[in-house]
Write a protein that holds these residues in place. Structure first.
Motif, PDB file in Angstrom:
ATOM      1  N   ASP A  15      33.291 -28.471   2.850  1.00 56.19           N
ATOM      2  CA  ASP A  15      32.078 -28.376   3.667  1.00 56.19           C
ATOM      3  C   ASP A  15      31.701 -29.748   4.178  1.00 56.19           C
ATOM      4  O   ASP A  15      31.586 -30.713   3.411  1.00 56.19           O
ATOM      5  N   GLN A 228      19.921 -33.399   6.718  1.00 54.53           N
ATOM      6  CA  GLN A 228      19.657 -32.162   5.989  1.00 54.53           C
ATOM      7  C   GLN A 228      18.183 -31.754   5.973  1.00 54.53           C
ATOM      8  O   GLN A 228      17.865 -30.649   5.549  1.00 54.53           O
ATOM      9  N   PRO A 275      23.734 -27.032   0.342  1.00 52.49           N
ATOM     10  CA  PRO A 275      25.164 -26.716   0.283  1.00 52.49           C
ATOM     11  C   PRO A 275      25.426 -25.216   0.323  1.00 52.49           C
ATOM     12  O   PRO A 275      24.525 -24.395   0.144  1.00 52.49           O
ATOM     13  N   ASN A 276      26.675 -24.861   0.564  1.00 56.47           N
ATOM     14  CA  ASN A 276      27.120 -23.455   0.581  1.00 56.47           C
ATOM     15  C   ASN A 276      26.469 -22.656   1.705  1.00 56.47           C
ATOM     16  O   ASN A 276      26.141 -21.476   1.542  1.00 56.47           O
TER      17      ASN A 276
END
Length: 697
Positions: A15, A228, A275-276
């Motif tokens: 990622d 982010q 994340p993910n």
């Protein structure tokens, strides 16, 4: 567009988040982009996405572009009275539409008694409109969702827009606080018609003075903390005010009447990428709507009455977005606290002030959660399904609801799609009104132990078809929507009562039934765009204590509606654009209640004899078979506009827009009055020309 090409080679082993910036520049000699219908409509599970730039083309009364009035051109969306900006969607009243500004509910969206909506088009980025199917992430209303997003501010350079119309002037400025990191947007609008009227009355020394004004203020800050995390802060304030003042210097008496209404919305939103493939939006917001009215008399004795109504909401909500293979899942929650003050009345006689009904204050709590998934197993099939739960707490009473939502798209061929949807919705608040206008004195009231939340089911079946070679597409929708536990005032009840009775003693609870067919044919392409749509619809109401518990027509039960929009580009080059636009609306007449027989009046007990001053000297029994028993004549009008835009060498733009509302001067009936055993129609809006100037830099 407007940037040079860039080629990047990526090697992805895990990622990865990569940010890059394009260099300004244009490789093409000329680029021409023309949207189709206002809105450049995208249909995905009932959503129509409206582009703000194309709204500027649509003719409008007094030339001011209006988001809500543009929605009135869609199939299945009906107007209230002529010229007003409210919408009734698939048989629902205007309070059954959830109108969001940056995710915050706006509880009164009107200026000038509904003739203009509260949204400044120049400050908006886009609008998403849901009526065919409402995803599980939205809730709280029965009929539709209007999700309006403000611009986020230009991160690169400062820019602005100035506009003057016959009723108001507006200014919008946006730019970077820190380049590529933080930006701002400020937008303001104010009517200016009251200024010359006030000046004239003052200079003339007139004992009678009056005025009317409105304004809007929008602000937004966008801060990119890092790749982010991002923070948004937005605020909106809009207000209308009217006053009439009369003074008699000879006997030292004066009287004053005034009213005002206003909206406040504020939002703090944190956008986070985890994340993910998990995206999180956490928001805290505040929304306030209030209306005030003052009647005052001073002389040897003084009297003052203050009427105050308000609705205030504080909420926190979280929305999560998870992208997986062939799936896009959404889930979240919302906790809202409401304070209702539907009818506070204060009276002051000489020096004594007292409150007539403080018991009207109510506080409710709403907790909602939802899960939603968009599943696309292959290129032919697409599902959107979810569930939304609600817990409504009204004093010691608790209501629990589970709302299933599901929609299905099947691409039968490369140019045709079949779709179906089913949904349940609930609404934990009601709007009480007995006027044809979206008046500011309408009362937002809560659910109680006896007044339940309204709920509705909707079933939708339809098809879309695209004729690629001819730049045409067509859509067809059939819907069926039963509604339960809606309320309205009992017959003969007014909004602001002289006896100060609590609102819940003055309402009836009933059901509704709505069904119909919507058809749209759209022309896309380059020079000529537009559409024609037709709606065949029925809207019925049923109350235990009205019409022997039999269905009767809703006042906006208009059987036929036709909307036509035509946009034609006369010139479309880099530094000059000229285009012509036309809209035509036809609708069956509204249903109104008119007596078919009136008996001769007799003196009512306790009243004065004829010839003396009395508000209720007689009782005049009236007979009508059922409410809304009469159909007004059909409503129709034609509007046109011509716009010309020129661009300077520095890239600034000057635009003139010339509009004519009601081109052939159709005097549509607004309401009826009785005189000498005859009914006379009253019309409000004749032919209205206008000119709007706009400058963008």
């Amino acid at each position: 567009m407007g940037y040079k090409k860039m080629a990047i080679t990526l090697s992805l082993l895990s990622d990865t988040t990569i940010n890059w910036q394009l260099n300004a520049g244009i490789d093409l000699v000329e680029v021409e982009v023309i949207s189709g219908k206002p809105g450049n409509e995208k249909r995905q599970f009932g959503a129509n996405t409206i582009n703000m730039q194309s709204i500027q083309m649509v003719p409008s009364m007094l030339g001011t572009p209006d988001v809500i009035k543009t929605l009135q051109l869609f199939a299945g969306v009906k107007t209230g009275n002529e010229g007003t900006a409210g919408i009734q969607v698939r048989g629902g009243s205007h309070d059954q539409n959830l109108i969001l500004l940056d995710g915050i509910p706006v509880y009164n969206t009107n200026h000038i008694f509904g003739y203009l909506s509260a949204f400044q088009t120049k400050a908006l980025k886009d609008v998403k409109f849901f009526k065919r199917s409402i995803p599980a992430r939205y809730g709280g209303r029965l009929s539709s969702i209007v999700d309006i997003s403000m611009k986020e501010g230009n991160l690169k350079k400062s820019s602005g827009n100035f506009s003057v119309s016959p009723v108001s002037g507006s200014l919008m400025i946006e730019g970077p606080i820190k380049t590529d990191t933080a930006s701002f947007l400020l937008a303001s609008r104010r009517t200016w018609l009251d200024l010359p009227i006030r000046a004239y009355k003052t200079l003339a020394g007139d004992d009678e003075r009056f005025g009317y004004s409105f304004y809007d203020l929008n602000g937004k800050i966008n801060w990119i903390i890092n790749s982010q995390n991002r923070i948004y802060i937005s605020h909106y304030n809009g207000r209308d005010a009217h006053f009439t003042y009369l003074k008699n210097d000879n006997n030292n008496k004066s009287s004053r009447f005034s009213f005002n209404w206003e909206n406040y919305t504020s939002l703090l939103r944190w956008n986070c990428i985890l994340p993910n493939n998990l995206f999180v939006n956490t928001s805290v917001y505040h929304s306030l709507y209030r209306f005030g009215q003052i009647s005052e008399y001073t002389g040897q004795q003084s009297f003052k009455e203050i009427v105050h109504t308000s609705l205030e909401e504080f909420a926190i909500k979280g929305d999560f977005d998870l992208n997986l293979k062939n799936n896009r899942a959404k889930f979240g929650y919302q906790i809202s606290h409401f304070t209702f003050k539907p009818e506070l009345v204060y009276v002051k006689a000489n020096e004594n002030m007292f409150n007539k009904n403080s018991s009207a204050i109510a506080q409710n709590l709403t907790i909602s959660t939802y899960v939603e998934n968009n599943w696309e197993p292959n290129h032919k099939v697409n599902f959107n399904y979810g569930i939304r739960s609600h817990h409504y707490q009204a004093g010691s009473t608790n209501y629990w609801f589970i709302e299933p939502r599901a929609s299905f798209n099947f691409n039968a061929t490369s140019s045709s799609t079949i779709h179906a949807a089913i949904q349940q919705t609930t609404q934990p608040l009601h709007l009480l009104t007995n006027t044809a206008l979206n008046m500011p004195s309408d009362l937002w009231v809560p659910v109680t132990g006896n007044i339940r939340p309204a709920k509705a089911w909707q079933f939708n079946l339809g098809a879309d078809m695209v004729f690629q070679n001819k730049d045409y597409n067509m859509s067809l929708d059939l819907y069926y929507k039963p509604v339960k536990d809606i309320i309205q005032y009992k017959q003969g009840i007014s909004l602001i009562k002289s006896n100060y009775t609590n609102w819940y003693d003055l309402v009836d609870v009933g059901n509704g039934l709505n069904y119909g067919v919507e058809m749209t044919v759209e022309k896309t392409g380059h020079k000529l765009t537009g559409w024609v749509n037709y709606t065949l619809a029925w809207a019925w109401l049923k109350f235990d204590n009205i019409n022997n518990n039999q269905y009767f027509p809703f006042k906006y039960d208009r059987r036929h509606d036709i909307n036509i929009l035509i946009n034609y580009y006369l010139t479309n080059v880099t530094n000059k654009k000229c285009y012509f636009s036309l809209t035509f609306k036809y609708a069956s007449g509204n249903a109104v209640t008119l007596p078919i027989e009136v008996s001769e009046g007799i003196t009512a007990p306790g009243t004065v004899q004829p010839g003396r001053n009395s508000y209720y000297p007689y009782t005049n029994p009236e007979y009508y078979p059922h409410p809304n028993n009469y159909r007004m004549p059909a409503f129709h009008h034609l509007d046109i506009s011509y716009s010309t835009m020129r661009q300077t060498a520095k890239g600034n733009e000057f635009t003139w827009k010339f509009s004519v509302y009601n081109l052939y001067n159709r005097l549509n009936p607004y309401y009826f009055v009785a005189q000498n055993d005859k009914m006379f129609k009253i019309s409000m809006l004749p032919i209205i020309p206008s000119v709007v100037f706009n400058y963008r830099w």
